[in-house]
Design an enzyme around this catalytic site. Sequence first.
Site, PDB file in Angstrom:
ATOM      1  N   LYS A 129      -0.814 -16.957  25.583  1.00  0.00           N
ATOM      2  CA  LYS A 129      -0.253 -18.502  25.694  1.00  0.00           C
ATOM      3  C   LYS A 129      -0.676 -19.398  24.861  1.00  0.00           C
ATOM      4  CE  LYS A 129       1.304 -18.253  30.632  1.00  0.00           C
ATOM      5  NZ  LYS A 129       0.686 -17.110  31.076  1.00  0.00           N
TER       6      LYS A 129
HETATM    7  O1  LIG Z   1       2.919 -15.623  30.700  1.00  0.00           O
HETATM    8  C1  LIG Z   1       3.064 -15.325  31.900  1.00  0.00           C
HETATM    9  O2  LIG Z   1       2.667 -14.297  32.029  1.00  0.00           O
HETATM   10  C2  LIG Z   1       3.180 -16.080  33.242  1.00  0.00           C
HETATM   11  C3  LIG Z   1       4.330 -16.992  33.052  1.00  0.00           C
HETATM   12  C4  LIG Z   1       4.453 -17.687  34.433  1.00  0.00           C
HETATM   13  O3  LIG Z   1       5.509 -18.351  34.319  1.00  0.00           O
HETATM   14  N1  LIG Z   1       3.910 -17.271  35.443  1.00  0.00           N
HETATM   15  C5  LIG Z   1       3.120 -16.510  35.395  1.00  0.00           C
HETATM   16  O4  LIG Z   1       2.096 -16.187  36.518  1.00  0.00           O
HETATM   17  N2  LIG Z   1       2.457 -15.994  34.248  1.00  0.00           N
HETATM   18  C6  LIG Z   1       1.161 -14.939  34.115  1.00  0.00           C
HETATM   19  O5  LIG Z   1       1.571 -13.911  35.153  1.00  0.00           O
HETATM   20  C7  LIG Z   1       0.468 -13.380  35.762  1.00  0.00           C
HETATM   21  C8  LIG Z   1       0.655 -13.518  37.294  1.00  0.00           C
HETATM   22  O6  LIG Z   1      -0.165 -12.759  38.053  1.00  0.00           O
HETATM   23  P1  LIG Z   1      -0.011 -12.630  39.666  1.00  0.00           P
HETATM   24  O7  LIG Z   1       0.456 -13.817  40.438  1.00  0.00           O
HETATM   25  O8  LIG Z   1      -1.228 -12.061  40.044  1.00  0.00           O
HETATM   26  O9  LIG Z   1       1.042 -11.269  39.584  1.00  0.00           O
HETATM   27  C9  LIG Z   1      -0.721 -14.503  35.317  1.00  0.00           C
HETATM   28  O10 LIG Z   1      -1.402 -13.547  34.355  1.00  0.00           O
HETATM   29  C10 LIG Z   1      -0.062 -15.589  34.900  1.00  0.00           C
HETATM   30  O11 LIG Z   1      -0.889 -16.264  33.891  1.00  0.00           O
END
Ligand SMILES: O=C(O)c1cc(=O)[nH]c(=O)n1[C@@H]1O[C@H](COP(=O)(O)O)[C@@H](O)[C@H]1O
Length: 310
Positions: free
Chosen positions: A98
């Site tokens: 990011k």
């Molecule tokens: O860019 C991302 O991957 C991301 C964007 C977004 O809108 N929301 C989001 O949760 N993420 C990332 O996706 C992952 C979500 O993790 P879980 O919620 O454990 O599945 C984390 O690494 C967040 O930083």
Amino acid sequence: MDRLITVLKKVGNPSVVGLDPKPQILPQQLTQVESVQQLAQSYLDFNRSIIDAVTGLVAVVKPQIAMYEALGPVGLEVYCKTTAYASSKGLYVLGDVKRGDIGTTAAAYASHLAGSPAVGDLETEDLWHEDAITVNPFLGYDGIHPFLQAAEKADKDIFVLCSTSNPSSSQLQALPCGPDGTTVSQHLAELIELWGQDSRGGYGFSRIGAVVGATHPDRASDLRARLPHTFLLVPGYGAQGGTAADVAALFTDNSSYGASISSSRGIIAAWQKDPSYRPDMSRTQALDLVAKAARKAARQMRDDLTAVLN
Ligand SMILES: O=C(O)c1cc(=O)[nH]c(=O)n1[C@@H]1O[C@H](COP(=O)(O)O)[C@@H](O)[C@H]1O
């Protein structure tokens, strides 16, 4: 994106496994350590077990760099070793970094994708192993162009935040930004299409993907329609509440999926729901359990997504 779609089709599964280790989701056999170096080694062992368990079942992993940076230089080394290991297994590695900045700073961040002027003429081939990284578009095209240039040079991809999964995303992203009520996310979708228009591959998608969270199903079909040449990374599945039904409208109706759905805790912390876990297990037994539970959760996710795709 052609390589991404090729590997997704090969396994027949649009899922992405997020590799976001932290002490709270590792078994205590891996966290009862005496130094940050040992914890970093535990992260690497944990990641390798999960990568081994899901290789062949999923095609993409997404390590979130913050989890590694939290451990300082040894953590960053584990990030690099994790991405190298995943890459050696043939997985597409999406580095969730990011980044967002302009000019030479953005070019230096973009060295995750290719050799950068930031390191002069030195050989950088073995430094980074990502096939794509995530980019924050808040600075506009000046903040995208250096990443796009690096991606073009290395034949890699970037994924630009468009509509994020977090609850307060609407504070900015749902604001109207034009006289017709177009929201910031909708406008970003149009910009992402524009920025990517000269880099479309064989499947019709550009080198610039968009991040669209799984947790706002009300925005899904509108954004899909505004992003006809854009492959979507869809985080927020599982632990954040996104379901297969919520993401169904983000797929395209052709054979290239058009979206890949990401879950981190839902896969890598699945062992916590396994009744056969015991605190007195050995480290090796705990890692085996982590791997088996991750594979089972990944299989379940694939089946749930396949059901909506069918
Ligand atoms: O860019 C991302 O991957 C991301 C964007 C977004 O809108 N929301 C989001 O949760 N993420 C990332 O996706 C992952 C979500 O993790 P879980 O919620 O454990 O599945 C984390 O690494 C967040 O930083």
